[in-house]
Motif scaffolding. Structure first.
Motif, short mmCIF file in Angstrom:
data_model
loop_
_atom_site.label_atom_id
_atom_site.label_comp_id
_atom_site.label_asym_id
_atom_site.label_seq_id
_atom_site.Cartn_x
_atom_site.Cartn_y
_atom_site.Cartn_z
N PHE A 57 31.30 38.42 48.64
CA PHE A 57 31.75 37.03 48.68
C PHE A 57 30.96 36.15 47.71
O PHE A 57 30.93 34.94 47.86
N SER A 58 30.33 36.74 46.71
CA SER A 58 29.58 35.96 45.73
C SER A 58 30.54 35.22 44.79
O SER A 58 31.74 35.48 44.75
N LYS A 59 30.01 34.28 44.04
CA LYS A 59 30.83 33.47 43.15
C LYS A 59 31.50 34.35 42.08
O LYS A 59 32.66 34.13 41.72
N ALA A 60 30.80 35.35 41.59
CA ALA A 60 31.35 36.22 40.56
C ALA A 60 32.55 37.02 41.08
O ALA A 60 33.50 37.27 40.36
N MET A 61 32.50 37.44 42.33
CA MET A 61 33.59 38.23 42.90
C MET A 61 34.72 37.36 43.44
O MET A 61 35.83 37.84 43.67
N SER A 62 34.47 36.07 43.64
CA SER A 62 35.49 35.18 44.20
C SER A 62 36.39 34.56 43.15
O SER A 62 37.35 33.88 43.50
N GLU A 63 36.10 34.75 41.88
CA GLU A 63 36.93 34.16 40.83
C GLU A 63 38.29 34.82 40.80
O GLU A 63 38.45 35.98 41.14
N LEU A 64 39.30 34.05 40.38
CA LEU A 64 40.66 34.55 40.32
C LEU A 64 40.81 35.56 39.18
O LEU A 64 40.08 35.51 38.20
N GLY A 65 41.76 36.43 39.31
CA GLY A 65 42.02 37.42 38.27
C GLY A 65 41.65 38.81 38.73
O GLY A 65 40.87 39.00 39.66
N LYS A 66 42.21 39.79 38.05
CA LYS A 66 41.98 41.18 38.41
C LYS A 66 40.61 41.67 37.96
O LYS A 66 39.95 42.43 38.66
N THR A 67 40.18 41.22 36.79
CA THR A 67 38.90 41.67 36.24
C THR A 67 37.81 40.68 36.60
O THR A 67 37.96 39.48 36.42
N LYS A 68 36.70 41.18 37.11
CA LYS A 68 35.53 40.38 37.46
C LYS A 68 34.41 40.68 36.47
O LYS A 68 34.49 41.63 35.71
N VAL A 69 33.34 39.88 36.51
CA VAL A 69 32.19 40.07 35.62
C VAL A 69 30.94 40.18 36.47
O VAL A 69 30.72 39.36 37.36
N CYS A 70 30.12 41.19 36.20
CA CYS A 70 28.87 41.38 36.93
C CYS A 70 27.92 40.23 36.58
O CYS A 70 27.69 39.95 35.40
N PRO A 71 27.32 39.56 37.58
CA PRO A 71 26.40 38.46 37.29
C PRO A 71 25.08 38.92 36.70
O PRO A 71 24.35 38.13 36.10
N HIS A 72 24.76 40.21 36.81
CA HIS A 72 23.48 40.72 36.31
C HIS A 72 23.58 41.22 34.87
O HIS A 72 22.78 40.84 34.02
N CYS A 73 24.57 42.07 34.58
CA CYS A 73 24.67 42.66 33.24
C CYS A 73 25.80 42.07 32.40
O CYS A 73 25.83 42.27 31.19
N GLY A 74 26.74 41.34 33.03
CA GLY A 74 27.81 40.69 32.30
C GLY A 74 28.96 41.61 31.88
O GLY A 74 29.81 41.20 31.09
#
Length: 130
Positions: free
Chosen positions: A13-30
């Motif tokens: 439930f972190s901000k990085a995983m809550s963004e819309l869209g199929k592809t997410k971005v890791c907050p640590h490595c990008g």
């Protein structure tokens, strides 16, 4: 859940995983991530919970619902988001075997439903024969 690239924990439930869209971005490595289901883990958890539910006397439909919900929660994980590029993707001469997973899942669910039906009939006959 752990990032497949950097092995750092990423909250569901972190901000990085809550963004819309199929592809997410890791907050640590990008790097790009996507959610995926581990089919083997799903089948293992589903049948374990379903069997335990039936043993404790829960009806077949309720047991299947409980098992499916618990299995869905425990089988979701992060995967590497592969971007399709025809120039970089080698052509595999073998046909894809995607239908095997679907067939396995259908047969597994049918087997569980048959087991639940037989258990219900045996339980009903045992109770009515007294």
């Amino acid at each position: 859940m752990k990032c497949p690239h950097c092995s750092e924990d990423v909250g569901l439930f972190s901000k990085a995983m809550s963004e819309l869209g199929k592809t997410k971005v890791c907050p640590h490595c990008g790097k790009s991530l996507t959610f995926g289901i581990r089919h083997g883990r799903f089948a293992l958890v589903f049948f374990s919970i379903a069997l335990i539910s039936v043993i404790f006397g829960v009806s077949g439909v309720v047991a299947a619902g409980i098992a499916a919900g618990v299995a869905a929660v425990f089988s979701v994980g992060l995967k590497n988001a592969q971007v399709y590029s025809p120039e970089l993707t080698p052509v595999d001469p073998r046909p894809p075997k995607v239908w095997i997973k679907g067939l396995f899942i259908v047969l597994a669910i049918a087997g569980f439903c048959f087991f639940a039906f037989v258990a219900t009939v045996v339980f009903t006959m045992a109770c009515c024969s007294r």
